[in-house]
Design an enzyme around this catalytic site. Structure first.
Site, short mmCIF file in Angstrom:
data_model
loop_
_atom_site.label_atom_id
_atom_site.label_comp_id
_atom_site.label_asym_id
_atom_site.label_seq_id
_atom_site.Cartn_x
_atom_site.Cartn_y
_atom_site.Cartn_z
N GLU A 38 -5.59 -2.92 12.59
CA GLU A 38 -5.29 -3.73 11.39
C GLU A 38 -6.25 -4.90 11.29
O GLU A 38 -6.69 -5.26 10.20
CB GLU A 38 -3.84 -4.22 11.41
CG GLU A 38 -2.78 -3.12 11.57
CD GLU A 38 -2.89 -1.96 10.59
OE1 GLU A 38 -3.45 -2.15 9.50
OE2 GLU A 38 -2.45 -0.84 10.94
N HIS A 79 -9.58 -3.85 9.87
CA HIS A 79 -9.53 -3.63 8.42
C HIS A 79 -9.99 -4.87 7.64
O HIS A 79 -10.34 -4.75 6.47
CB HIS A 79 -8.10 -3.31 7.98
CG HIS A 79 -7.79 -1.83 7.93
ND1 HIS A 79 -8.63 -0.91 7.37
CD2 HIS A 79 -6.69 -1.15 8.34
CE1 HIS A 79 -8.05 0.29 7.44
NE2 HIS A 79 -6.89 0.18 8.03
N ASN A 128 -2.55 -6.37 5.30
CA ASN A 128 -2.60 -7.37 4.24
C ASN A 128 -3.47 -8.56 4.66
O ASN A 128 -3.34 -9.06 5.78
CB ASN A 128 -1.21 -7.90 3.94
CG ASN A 128 -0.19 -6.80 3.88
OD1 ASN A 128 -0.25 -5.95 3.04
ND2 ASN A 128 0.74 -6.80 4.84
N GLU A 165 0.86 -1.19 0.00
CA GLU A 165 0.00 0.00 0.00
C GLU A 165 0.89 1.23 0.00
O GLU A 165 1.84 1.29 0.79
CB GLU A 165 -0.91 0.02 1.23
CG GLU A 165 -1.90 1.17 1.13
CD GLU A 165 -2.89 1.24 2.30
OE1 GLU A 165 -2.81 0.41 3.22
OE2 GLU A 165 -3.71 2.15 2.28
ZN LIG Z 1 -5.43 1.62 8.57
#
Ligand SMILES: [Zn+2]
Length: 880
Positions: free
Chosen positions: A300, A303, A267, A123
């Site tokens: 994370e 996400h 990821n 990213e």
């Molecule tokens: Zn973030």
């Protein structure tokens, strides 16, 4: 140089081709890695067809095959940024072989070498450094990844998804094949190869899926995984309970990496973390570290739904995933710890960093309209203001309505790449509300100013609040239309009791203690009825909108609210505003060479704060910490760096001397040798103890230096040890050198602790700090290729040491310019991030302005500037 190309949201076009699946094979080695990518491609029915454009940078092309046939050189065009393949059929297989050099990759984007590891960061646009690919988030494909590498050097081989099969190869090599069934954009691709310790645990989801949890770290850190693992399990449970989101693969992995540009990366199934955001033990990590790790592990993990299952259509929508996910991690941290401490921390960060960004040359909306380098837009506006915007939606539709909206959002868009408009549309549809005006928060930059006037009509027992709003011009946007602003208010009577609220003309509901008023126009009046005596309003409770409030409350009113407000956040905030008023008065005294006199009013209020120490130590320590020098500077037309430093130091010393006995008693009572545990109560006690220690040091009593040293020596945890070291490092004398030296000797083997050691030196207010930093840059433990070292030394000095960075002779500015020029050749992202300290040059006096611009010009004049630094330096210099 020629100006790099700017990308505009208005130019967005759907992808011409879609990738159904991609099969990646890596022959991994640090010096050279061979990548074979086999893609199943088809024309996008909604697209325009034509040539196939693939992104690719810093890679060597070996061959291109279309449906098994090697393409001749005239069947494609290569450039520095990609590959264009002409005359492609409607549906085909494309196989591309490339070579990359992880060893030489100091930008830390794409595949790179960190210590003995090979790892990735894709990213936003790192995947194009691995292979030629449509590197944009709206192209989502099913990835299968085979990794082959030397078995001794890289015994662990990881990629996204689930492990399918592994085996031995010839020449001491082995391989592993991973498959991720969930289609994903290339920015979520990850691989890791190395020799790592694996800490294992498991989690059973609400529907009974068994998930293996694995944390991979350097062998020497095997004892530092427990907190991250516990945080992960807390996050998984919390997301099921709070948002009904369940994990969707058989394994969830976190890998700690020493060289990493950001905090961590979500990821799919394979989160890659900056080691500083994973590793914790009581001996080496502070409470702040523990807190941050819990929050980032949560962030994370969250996400996986807000970002991965539903992703961004394009990078202008970055806040779609970041704003929402930051809000989610803030809620999580508040639920795990203390709601008011979390809110104070979030608001402090927003006011100090984001309001400054909004007021400067890089001001941009939560959904920007254009960028040159997207890496420059991983900002406090996209993240923290983005979270405030989503938080306001939650306030407007209520908790239950918000949850209905997010459920609908996930149901509607699972597996899609969408926009912030889609997010708002789901909240609208689930709650049957119109949020058209609200969406201006996404498109208009700048911090709105809300002005409040109160008027009491004693005969009719009515109290009218008149709210009005404005928003200053920002680059590219001079005129702003009114925002839709939720302003939560309460009323207090003269004895400090909450008054029941009922609005005029409202169908009689139960009167409530607080109400959210919706300001939609430039100005509006809200009248409360049955108000039996003249009230004191408590405004913008819980900081219900990211605005600057102008309430014209005098110091007596602020003192009253500091003592009585029913909203703890506002209690703290009233104290901060009162302190700011007093500190700015002291700065004026300093400028006119008058004696600095601290008004009794503040000292009386502080005396009252101590009473809460037992019942709410967390709130007390927040209330005892004065506003930062950076925040004070932002309150002045022309920031007086030296005056602010002198005023704040004087006020701290006055408070310290006046309440020495109270600080002493509190310190004694809190200084237990209790075994370290990370929980909200213990953390609050340690925090308050160390706030007391800092005030005791501010008395100037030499005995307190000995106490700091003793605390460092006897502490059973890093929180207390660092608190002592930070204070010693800020005080001239032989103890300072001894303490710094022995601390380093004791902890030199631990990177995270060495970074803390660098940070305290970079933040020291003593005048020799810059000389010291220059020396430390040559220290064997410090490397400019390591982003954490750069942030600890250069970042901390430039951002959090205003009195030294803004030294009148310009030495701080010249230093930063020189460092940025060097860093830009190594790591453009990290170089660009350090630029922020020069952005607010307009805020300073004429001499400093000239020196800051000179530093910016030095950077602008550098040959072969990266896009990253170019974009920022150009905007800063254009700020007239
Ligand atoms: Zn973030």
């Amino acid at each position: 140089m020629t100006a790099p190309k700017e990308t505009f949201l208005a130019d967005y076009q759907v992808p011409a081709y879609l990738i159904e699946s991609v099969d990646l094979r890596f022959a991994l080695a640090a010096a050279q890695t061979r990548v074979v990518s086999k893609m199943q491609i088809q024309g996008n029915p909604a697209g325009s067809g034509g040539d196939l454009a693939l992104d690719g940078e810093h890679i060597e092309l070996v061959s291109v095959k279309l449906d098994g046939r090697v393409l001749a050189g005239n069947e494609y065009q290569r450039s520095d940024t990609g590959l264009l393949i002409t005359h492609v059929p409607e549906r085909f297989t494309l196989e591309i072989e490339t070579l990359i050099q992880p060893d030489k990759n100091t930008a830390l984007e794409g595949l790179y070498h960190s210590g003995s590891l090979l790892c990735t960061q894709c990213e936003a646009q790192g995947f194009r450094r691995i292979t030629y690919y449509p590197d944009r988030p709206d192209v989502m494909a099913v990835f299968t990844v085979t990794l082959e590498a030397d078995k001794t050097l890289f015994p662990i081989l990881l990629a996204n998804g689930n492990l399918m099969v592994r085996g031995e190869a010839s020449d001491g090599k082995h391989w592993a094949k991973w498959h991720d069934p969930h289609p994903k954009p290339s920015y979520l691709f990850a691989l890791v190869a190395g020799d790592l310790h694996c800490q294992q645990d498991s989690f059973t989801t609400q529907n009974g899926r068994e998930v293996a949890l694995e944390i991979y770290v350097d062998h020497e850190n095997s004892h530092k995984c427990d907190h991250a693992l516990r945080s992960l399990k807390q996050a998984m449970t919390w997301d099921e309970e709070t948002y009904r989101r369940e994990y969707d693969l058989d394994v969830f992995m976190i890998v700690a990496v020493n060289d990493f540009n950001m905090g961590a990366m979500e990821n799919k199934g394979l989160n890659i973390f900056n080691a500083s955001c994973v590793l914790a033990s009581p001996e080496t990590a502070t409470d702040d570290d523990y807190y941050t790790i819990q929050s980032i592990v949560g962030h994370e993990y969250f996400h996986n739904w807000s970002g991965n299952r539903v992703t961004c259509r394009d990078w202008f929508q970055l806040s779609l995933k970041e704003g929402f996910t930051v809000l989610r991690d803030q809620q999580f941290s508040a639920d795990m710890n203390s709601e008011v401490v979390q809110r104070i921390g979030d608001v402090n960060q927003l006011r100090i960093m984001q309001f400054a960004e909004d007021a400067g040359p890089m001001a941009h909306p939560v959904r920007p309209a254009s960028f040159i380098e997207i890496s420059n837009f991983y900002t406090v506006t996209i993240y923290e203001k983005g979270a405030e915007v989503v938080g306001m939606l939650k306030t407007l539709v209520g908790n239950a309505g918000f949850r209905k909206g997010t459920d609908l959002y996930f149901d509607r868009h699972d597996g899609q790449a969408v926009t912030t408009d889609d997010f708002v549309a789901a909240i609208e549809a689930a709650n049957d509300v119109d949020l058209t005006q609200f969406k201006r928060w996404y498109s208009q930059a700048g911090t709105p100013v809300v002005t409040v006037k109160g008027d009491y009509d004693a005969t009719r027992e009515r109290y009218t609040l008149t709210l009005s709003q404005s928003c200053p011009a920002t680059p590219d946007q001079t005129e702003k239309a009114p925002f839709h602003i939720p302003v939560t208010v309460g009323l207090l009577d003269k004895s400090g009791q909450v008054m029941p609220l009922q609005l005029e003309g409202e169908v009689a509901e139960e009167p409530t203690d607080s109400r959210t008023l919706e300001l939609r126009d430039a100005a509006a009046e809200f009248t409360f009825i049955n108000v039996s005596s003249e009230p004191v309003p408590s405004l913008l409770q819980g900081f219900s909108a990211p605005v600057k409030l102008v309430a014209q409350q005098d110091n007596d009113t602020l003192a009253f609210l500091m003592a009585h407000d029913s909203d703890n956040f506002n209690r703290w905030d009233a104290g901060q505003t009162l302190s700011i008023n007093i500190l700015l008065g002291l700065v004026a005294d300093y400028q006119q060479q008058r004696a600095l006199a601290v008004p009794e009013l503040l000292l009386t209020q502080i005396a009252a704060v101590f009473v809460l120490a037992e019942s709410d130590p967390a709130l007390v320590s927040r209330m005892l910490i004065l506003p930062s020098e950076n925040y004070l500077a932002a309150q002045q037309k022309v920031a007086d760096v030296d005056g602010i430093h002198a005023a704040r130091t004087h006020l701290r010393k006055t408070i310290a001397q006046r309440f020495k006995a109270e600080f002493e008693a509190l310190y004694q009572s809190l200084n237990t040798q209790k075994k370290y545990d990370f929980n909200a109560d213990d953390m609050a006690q340690r925090d308050l103890k160390n706030v007391c220690l800092a005030y005791l040091m501010a008395t100037g009593d030499p005995m307190q230096t000995q106490r700091c040293l003793k605390q460092m020596k006897q502490a059973n945890n890093m929180t207390d040890r660092m608190a002592g070291l930070r204070l010693i490092a800020d005080q001239a004398g032989p103890e300072r050198e001894t303490a710094l030296r022995s601390f380093y000797e004791q902890w030199q083997h631990d990177r995270q602790v060495v970074d803390k050691w660098l940070t305290v030196q970079a933040q020291s207010n003593l005048p020799d700090t810059l000389i010291r930093i220059k020396g430390l840059l040559k220290h064997p433990a410090v490397s400019m290729t390591n982003p954490n070292n750069v942030r600890a030394l250069i970042g901390q000095f430039c951002r959090n040491n205003p009195v030294n960075f803004h030294a009148k002779d310009g030495s701080g500015y010249a230093f930063l310019a020189e460092q940025i020029c060097q860093l830009d050749d190594l790591n453009p992202q990290v170089a660009a991030r350090q630029m922020g300290a020069l952005g607010a040059w307009r805020q300073y006096d004429a001499e400093r302005q000239a020196l800051m611009k000179q530093a910016l010009q030095t950077i602008a004049d550098k040959k072969s500037l990266s896009k990253d630094v170019y974009e920022i330096v150009t905007k800063y210099l254009a700020d007239k």
